[in-house]
Design an enzyme around this catalytic site. Structure first.
Site, short mmCIF file in Angstrom:
data_model
loop_
_atom_site.label_atom_id
_atom_site.label_comp_id
_atom_site.label_asym_id
_atom_site.label_seq_id
_atom_site.Cartn_x
_atom_site.Cartn_y
_atom_site.Cartn_z
N HIS A 9 0.83 -1.21 0.00
CA HIS A 9 0.00 0.00 0.00
C HIS A 9 0.86 1.26 0.00
O HIS A 9 2.05 1.24 0.34
CB HIS A 9 -0.95 0.00 1.20
CG HIS A 9 -0.24 0.04 2.53
ND1 HIS A 9 0.35 1.18 3.03
CD2 HIS A 9 -0.01 -0.93 3.43
CE1 HIS A 9 0.89 0.93 4.20
NE2 HIS A 9 0.70 -0.36 4.47
N GLU A 79 -2.41 -7.23 7.69
CA GLU A 79 -1.04 -7.12 8.21
C GLU A 79 -0.91 -7.97 9.46
O GLU A 79 -1.90 -8.33 10.11
CB GLU A 79 -0.72 -5.64 8.53
CG GLU A 79 0.66 -5.38 9.10
CD GLU A 79 1.81 -5.81 8.19
OE1 GLU A 79 1.99 -7.03 7.99
OE2 GLU A 79 2.56 -4.93 7.73
#
Length: 188
Positions: A9, A79
């Site tokens: 990202h 994550e």
């Protein structure tokens, strides 16, 4: 030969300051948004049989800004859960746990390396089952861990793969063996 393309990202406030961001759902910074938009043209020349994204806003927004608003949310791509270390920097953690790294030490209240490996193995399995390339939008520790699992290595070997924001990496096969084809490539 199918490939799995990995995209970290774009920048967030915490990625810029080195704070561990697992569960906290932060937006991209303006620089992160701009970098995500630049990814689109670089990815447009490759066809993808499936596009997957972490459910976290920063990954999902990166996918959308890169032109993949139809990316399928995959909870296995979140994550690493840093538990009690959420929002802390490595330096802050090392004040109480000298030498700590995500790859070598536990995260109290968070995920173990085995739990991360188990969920990323499911992503690897889905990528290997599809006829064509897979594009994945995710995070700075989960993607190196995913690369380690693709390469049939313990998740802890992700420690060898540094990954900047808004970069692309490509995993594939060579003579039926999993290989790294490109890593941490910035898009300009």
């Amino acid at each position: 030969m199918s490939e799995i393309w990995l995209v970290r990202h774009g920048e967030t406030e915490w990625s810029r300051s080195g704070r561990h961001t697992g569960r906290t759902d932060l937006p991209l910074t303006p620089d992160g948004e701009a970098a995500a938009a630049v990814l689109g043209p670089a990815l447009a020349s490759t066809s993808f049989a499936q596009v997957l994204t972490s459910p976290r806003r920063r990954a999902h927004d990166t996918a959308r800004l890169a032109g993949f608003s139809d990316a399928v949310v995959d909870d296995d791509l979140v994550e690493w859960d840093y538990g009690d270390y959420e929002g802390m920097t490595t330096t802050e953690i090392r004040e109480s746990v000298p030498g700590w790294t995500i790859w070598t030490h536990p995260c109290p209240g968070g995920e173990s390396a085995q739990e991360v490996a188990d969920r990323l193995d499911r992503v690897v399995g889905r990528a290997r089952e599809v006829d064509g390339n897979t594009l994945v939008f995710a995070h700075g520790h989960s993607l190196p861990a995913l690369a380690a699992r693709w390469l049939d290595q313990p998740v802890e070997e992700g420690r060898l793969f540094r990954l900047g924001t808004a970069t692309t990496s490509v995993l594939g096969e060579y003579h039926e063996a999993p290989v790294m084809m490109r890593w941490n490539s910035p898009v300009t």
